[in-house]
Structures are given as C-alpha cells and as structure tokens.
Scaffold this motif. Sequence first.
Motif, short mmCIF file in Angstrom:
data_model
loop_
_atom_site.label_atom_id
_atom_site.label_comp_id
_atom_site.label_asym_id
_atom_site.label_seq_id
_atom_site.Cartn_x
_atom_site.Cartn_y
_atom_site.Cartn_z
N ARG A 792 0.82 -1.21 0.00
CA ARG A 792 0.00 0.00 0.00
C ARG A 792 0.85 1.26 0.00
O ARG A 792 0.37 2.35 -0.29
N ASP A 793 2.14 1.13 0.39
CA ASP A 793 3.01 2.32 0.39
C ASP A 793 4.27 1.96 -0.41
O ASP A 793 4.18 1.40 -1.48
N TYR A 850 -1.04 8.15 -1.59
CA TYR A 850 0.38 7.93 -1.25
C TYR A 850 1.26 8.12 -2.47
O TYR A 850 2.31 8.78 -2.41
N THR A 851 0.83 7.58 -3.59
CA THR A 851 1.65 7.65 -4.80
C THR A 851 1.75 9.07 -5.31
O THR A 851 2.82 9.52 -5.74
N ASN A 854 4.42 10.68 -3.06
CA ASN A 854 5.73 10.12 -2.73
C ASN A 854 6.45 9.35 -3.83
O ASN A 854 7.63 9.05 -3.68
#
Length: 983
Positions: A792-793, A850-851, A854
């Motif tokens: 997920r990250d 998140y994407t 980051n």
Amino acid sequence: MVFGRMDDLEKAILILFDELGSSDEGLKKKAKDYCDEIKDKPSICSLCVKKLCFSSIFQVQFWCLQTLHEVIRIRYASMSVDEKFFIRKSVFSIACLEPIDDKNVARVLESPAFIKNKLAQVLVTLICLEYPLIWSSVFLDFLPHLSKGPLVIDMFCRILNALDGELISLDYNRTSDELAVAGQVKDAMRQQCVAQIVRACYDIVSLYRNSDQELCSSVLESMSRYISWIDIGLIANDAFIPLLFDLILVGGLSEQLRSAAAACLLAVVSKRMEPQSKLSLLQSLQISRVFGLVAEDGDSEFVSSIAALLSGYAAEVLECFKRLNSEEAKRVAMEILNEVLPSAFYVMQNCEVDAAFGIVQFLSAYVGTMKSLSPLREKQLLHVGQILEVIRTHIRYDPTYRNHLDMLDKIGKEEEDRMEEVRKDLFVLLRSVNRVAPDVTQIFIKNSLASAVASSSERNVEEVEAALSLLYALGEAISDESMRTGGGLLSELVPKLVSTRFPCHSNRLVALVYLETVTRYMKFIQENTQYIPSVLAAFLDERGIHHPNINVSRRASYLFMRVVKLLKVKLVPYIETILQSLQDTVGRFTSMDYASKELLGSEDGSHIFEAIGLLIGLEDVPLEKQSDYLSALLTPLCQQVDALLQNAKLLSLEEAPAKMIAIMQQIIMAINALSKGFSERLVTASRPAIGLMFKQTLDVLLQVLVVFPKIEPLRSKVTSFIHRMVETLGASVFPYLPKALEQLLAESEPKELVSFLVLLNQLICKFNTLFHDILEEVFPAIAGRIFNIIPRDAFPSGPGTNTEEIRELQELQRTLYTFLHVIATHNLSSVFLSPKSRGYLDPMMQLLLYTSCNHRDILVRKACVQIFITLIKDWCARPYGEEKVPGFQKFVIEAFATNCCLYSLLDKSFEFRDANTLVLFGEIVLAQKVMYENFGDEFLIHFVSKGFPAAHCPQDLAQQYCQKLQVRLPYKISQVKLGMSFS
C-alpha cells in the motif's frame, strides 16, 4: 629462514622475485617483510648504490633501482642536500658508465633492457625534480660520454624516451602540475641543449649507419619523439633531411633503420606550424622521391612506414589547402596534393597504415574540398574513382573468413561485427562522394557489379558482396523522387540487380545483401511494375525463402513481408503464383505433428503468414477467392489446435510435451500474423463472412486457456491474438470477451496481470463507455487480486530487495496506475462505484494518495493527480446536492489537498528545475482550481487554516493565495475570513 644480516638481502630479493613457485607463501612474506624493513632504513640509497656496483644478479639490480625510484618519489623533498647530491651523482655515473667512488663502475648498462629502462626512469625522475633550477647541466654533462660508444648512446636514448613518456608526451593525460613541469623542461632544453642533442644524434647516425644499424634506429626513434616541439630548423636543413632520405632510399640497410628514418620524416611532416610556412616545408621535402617505395613487399615494416609517411604527408597538404586564403597558395597546395594523391590512394588500398592516420577522415576532408571546385576537373574526377576504389577495397571481406562467415561461427560473427563498424564511416563517405560526383559514383558501382559477376570463383564471393553492398549503401543517398523515376543509372542498375543470378548466391553474405538491396530499391519497382515477376522470383526461389541457409530464409521471409506491404494491390494478379510458391513453406505450419521425432525448427513463420494475410486481405481480392484462401489456411491450423487440445486433455499437465507447446505457439503466431492483413471495415461491414471465420478461430484458441491455464508462453500468445481481434473484429468481439478475460485472470501471476491490464487498456481506449458493462463485471476481481499482492506504500529498499519478484510487482503497480488513469479519463469512473467494487474504493484512494505524494517517478505522480482531478469532476460536480460518493469530498479536502497539493511541494525532492516536475506542479495547481470550483469555501478555509499554518506560511501570503485563486475563476465565492485561522 630468518633474515637478520645485510648479506641476506640478496637472498630475500631472490625469494621475493621467485617466479617458479619454489618458495612457499610464508617464506615469501618473510622475504617481503625483510625487504620492506630494509627500505625504511635511512641508509637505503647508499645500500642500493653499493649493491648496483657489486651485484650482477638482475633481480637485485631491479629491486635496487625500483627502491631508489620509490624513495626519490616519496622522500626526496625531506632529504638533505648531501644525500640528494649523492643520489644524483651515483645514478648519473651509473648511466654514463663512470666510476661511482673513483674505483667501482656499476655495469648496469650491460644488463637486460628492463634493468636499463628502470635506470632511465630513475634518472628522469631526478630530472623532473631538479632540472633546470638545481641540476641545469644534466644533458650537457651527458653528451661528452656518448663517445664511450653504443652502451652509453643506447642509455641516452632510453633516457630521452623515458622523459618523453613520463613527462612530455601529450599522448597521456597529464595533470596541470605535470604540464607546468613539462613546459619548464622543454623551455630549458630548447635554450640550452636541444641543438647539441640533435647534432649528436646526427653524428651518431652518420658514424654508425653501417656498423650498428640497430643503435642508429634507436637514436632516430628517440629523435622522432622530440621533433614536434623543438625548432624545426634543427631537422629541416641541408644536413639532416638529406641524411634521412639517404637512409630511406639507399638499399642494403636494415628495414628497422629505414623505417626509423621514415618515422622521423613523418614527424617533420606532422609538425604543427603556420600554414604558409608548413606548405613551404612540405614543398621543399620533394617527397616524390619515395613514391616508388610503396610498391615493394607490401607486408614489410618498411613499406608500412613509407605508407604512413605518404598518408600523413597528403593529410598535411590537404590541411594547408583548407587553412590558406591566398589563391596562389591554394593552387600550390592543390598541385602538391595532386602529385601525392595517386601514391596515397595506392597506400590506402594496398598497405597497412597506422590506425592513427584516419583514411576515412582524410578522404572525407578531400571530398569536402571538391565541393568548392565544382565543376570538377578531370584530375578530381579521376581522384573520385580512386576514392571509390579505396572504399571498395576496405569494405571487402578477407577470403580467409569465407567459411566462418557463411556458417557464422564465433570467428565469423566477430569478423562481421568488425566489418560493420568499419563500413559505417566508409558508407557515409560513399554518400558524400555521390553528392559531389553522382555520375562517376553510379558508373563505378555499375562496373563493380559487372566485374563481380565476371570475376573468378576464388574471388567471386567477396567481390559480389562488396559490389552489392555499395549499391545498397548508395540507396540512402538517393531521393525518393530519383528512386521512383530511376534517375541517373538506377534505371539500368535496378533491372540488372533483380535479373542477375550470381554464381555464389548460395553464400549467406551474398544472399542477404542481395535481398536487402532489392528491398531498398522497391520504390523503383512500385513505379516500374514490369519488374515485379523478377522481384518475386528473387524472394520466392532458392535465392530467398527457399535458400538452403536457414538464416537467409528467415530474413527473406521478413523482407518479403515488407515488399508485400509496399506493393500491396499491385501483387493481386500474382497471388496464385505466390501461394503456389509458398505452399511447402506454409505446409510446414499447417501439418506439424507433435508425436513425430522430427526436430521442430525455431522459425515461427509469422512473416510469411503476415505477407499472405496482407495479400489476401485486400478488398481487390474477390470475396469467393478471399474466403477460399483464408479457409485453406485457417482450417488446417485450427484443426491442428483442436487435435493438440484433445491430446492434451488425455495427458497430465506435467506430461504435456514441450514440443506440443512449441507447435501450439507457432500456430497461434501464424494465425495472429495472418489476421493483420484484414481491416475491421472489411470483416465487419463489407464481408462479414470473413469476420465469422476469425470469430470461429478465436473460439478455438480460447480453449487453449482452458486446457493450458498455467503455460505462460501460450497465455501470452493467446493474449496477443485477442489484442489483434479487438482491432480486427471491433465491437463484434464483445461476446467472446467475458470468457476470455475470466480465463486470463484466473491463473495469472504478476507478470501476466500486467499483460492483462494492457489488454483492458486497449479495450477501454477503443470502445470507451461501450465497454462499461464488461469492465464493471471484471474490475472487482482485478482489484481483489492486485490489492492483495502489491504494497500500500513504498516497496522495500536496500540490499537484497532488487529481486525479480519485486521488479515484477513494481511493474504491475505502474501498469495499475495507467489502468486506473485510462478508466477515469474515458468516462468510466462509475465502475469504481458499482456495488461489487465499492469495497476497493478506500484502498484504491489511499494508494493513489500515497503515490501522488511520494512516488519516485514524477510522471506516475502526475497520472495519480490527474485521476483525482477527473474523479472530483465526476463525483463532486456543482450545484451541491446529495453526495454521490459519501466521504469522498472530505477525503479530498483533508487528505489529498493538504498532503499532495501542499506538503509534497515543500519536500526537498520536489525539484522545480526538472521539466517533468514542472508539469506535475501544473497538474497540482489545476487540482486546486478544480477543488475550489467544486467545493468553494469549504476547500479554501480548510486548506488555508489547516494546511498553511502547518507549513509555517505567513498570513499575508495565505491571503494572496486566496485572492489569486478566486480571481482566476469566472465567478466569486464568498470572501474567506482568514483572521481566525491565524490568530
């Protein structure tokens, strides 16, 4: 053995240099430790000098000189004046064969070359440190000792060579400090001793030319190193130049000496000078005296040196011509050039020339000068022909490699690669020559072909291959218009090409270049269709597809497919002939038997089937004929697939032979290639019966996924065919998609999921909202699979994380972002909101958030921001009403707006000087505008009151932001009160 006495040093050195392996490693280490201990003693220099006087053991001499060299380099600055003087005097005395302490003479000069070279290196190190400020007389002091004879003269040459190599020569990279020292040494030598050194060299060569020619060669070789920076008048005079020519021209002398004299002359010729002075020097040399020498034994060292001299001379004259402005000077330069060029061309064709002289560079420069001489005079036209001869000579393969190249073994591959590099520049030169003199170039190529056909069998292969390669390369220099109309000699050359059967056509190289050349001139054939039968014959008989060499046959298949693409409808009258010629080739793929013991070839046949598909897929082919042609191909191929599938059902997956899988792959590839010739309009609108045949084929091939669910190569081939059917059948492929997508998704690994998403992207881009229902059905299964296997990250980083598995997951994640982007931007975002997909909405939003903040790839971040922009527009459009997606607006305002549109910009990784980052920034600005348009004050108050203070933004800047954002919209939202936010 224990080393403790000075007498043991020689023993330790011998053990240290033991190359026979008779000493064990432990003893060697003790010997090394002992020698290192001795090196650290203050008296090491005097010890080394003493050993050099008394020891005749070469290893000891070398160790002592090596140690002296190390000590001088490392400790010299900290030595006392007396110690420096002792070292200087001792080393100099050894080099001059002088007694060191008035009684002991070190006989190092009688040792092998490697010892004397080490001694020269030690002395040169001292010169670098002390000349000219401290030891100013070193060279003048050495010269009187040359009278002692060959030993000292040889040593002096080694010193001059070492000085050039260690300090002066610009062939090596030098530091700024080294260049400064070199400049000081050269300046001092010019003022003080160069003239004397040159005079001494002249005297030595004159004295020893008959008695010690090896010594004279050494002297001249050393001298040639220094000519580039000394006064040219010391060499280019009435004494030295005649001596050099005398050595070159008079017979009976050794090749080595004559070559050394030629090298000296080349150094004179190559010396950098003002162009007018250089031209006068070159003119004065009367170089024509050596023209005849290149006709001697072409493999000798001497002829190679003369070849280099003439090549270098021609290059320098040409450089003078380019740099001079005076018409008279240019005329003189051209006269000299015209005089030397015939010999230079002979050299380029027949002699080994040092790689430092660039034949192509020289000829390119000369061709460049011809542009200013238009129209070309008779002499220049003659030179053009000679340049073309040089090109042909250098592109011709050596017959020694003929068999290796035909079989293409390791040696042949290396030679082919080497020649490919050689030919790149030569073919550029050929095109330049053609621009200057097109008629001469094309006549030369025409004559080359005629000569090659008539040449003897011993030379036939290389001659023909070179002639064809010239014609092939010429094609790049000819305009499309000239190609079509057959300008120049093309109207003769191309018909001659396609009608000629070369005796050596069985050779791989000849066959390949022949086919490539015919293909290159296909635009001429398009306009001159009377030659089509000859072209077809060349590709379809033993010169092409039926060539005995499998590599030629494969390449011919590909090139034939290109020919068909170009000629298309013009080949319709020849379809029957073509299919008849290809019957045996096609038959190999329509009647393969996995149970037979016959080895299966690696040829997949796709190019042949694509060529056939391009032909029979034309609307100019009558429907009945078209159906017959297609059925004759598809029916046996599908029957084979059916038979293989039936056999496979009787076997376990482990028992399914590899040959069965390979045959299946080749059949699917053949069908896929065949279908490329059929357009969507033809199979769905004008001739639906043809479309039905492809639908039936698709039905058959989809069974492969059922019987072989886990065989990745087969899944890949079927997926590729589905891609093709999407383009060929259009929307009529829809009934087959649910089953196909279900099978492809069922057993897919990450790598296969990537291919699956790419297929869905194609379907979405082609059909847009028409694909909604199918996508809505399949999306939950996709989301479930992918969100369970990708993080997920961030992915793990550090040692051991760059595995194949991680790379496959990263590729899957990137493709997922593209997939989501395609869905969002093709009006299909409602798919995310279906009852079965709702459960994946939150993890999808978290991943996108998140994407967008980051991800290392800025373009991926941009895509995620664009997805949010689209979803905001789709799900939050004004006027306000019931929330289409409960919680989405709150998530966007509180999470996306602050984290992506503010905090991520403040991260040091956000580099505004990067072009992609600026594009991302533009999307983020657009996202803020879209949020303001759709959320109004709610977005602005939260963004300014929560986000800005956390980013330590001053209140006045926050107010400016609000004003700028509001003024850019066509309507105003109520004034935001900021005071409470920053109180």
